[in-house]
Design a protein around this motif. Structure first.
Motif: not given
Length: 105
Positions: A48-67
């Protein structure tokens, strides 16, 4: 309060209804937001994300950048075998703030 109850006991049904209508705003119960009926898996959230990213990116990057997103994530640090679940509100937040999110990386 007991005086009011005694008056209502002796009142007619029409008078009781009128009293109930007058007291309704003072007796309103605040509704709590309900939990979603169904949580999203990481795979469903990713789709459902507007850009396709892998699950590791979601966990390690997105959730850390957007707490702020962590309030809608369950089981993130649950350990081995615990599935991570996302509240659908997390998708709504990402879609509203997609221009503010750094998608690089």
């Amino acid at each position: 309060m007991s005086v009011l109850l005694e008056i209502l006991k002796s009142a007619t049904p029409v008078e009781r209804q009128e009293a109930a209508e007058m007291l309704k705003p003072y007796l309103a119960v605040e509704e709590k937001p309900q939990k979603p009926l169904r949580f999203l898996s990481t795979k469903e959230f990713k789709a459902r994300l507007p850009r396709q990213k892998n699950e590791a990116w979601i966990r390690d990057v997105l959730l850390e950048r957007e707490p702020i997103l962590k309030q809608w994530v369950y089981g993130l640090h649950g350990g081995k075998g615990v599935k991570v679940r996302f509240d659908p509100a997390a998708v709504d937040w990402v879609l509203e703030h997609r221009s503010e999110i750094d998608w690089s990386g």
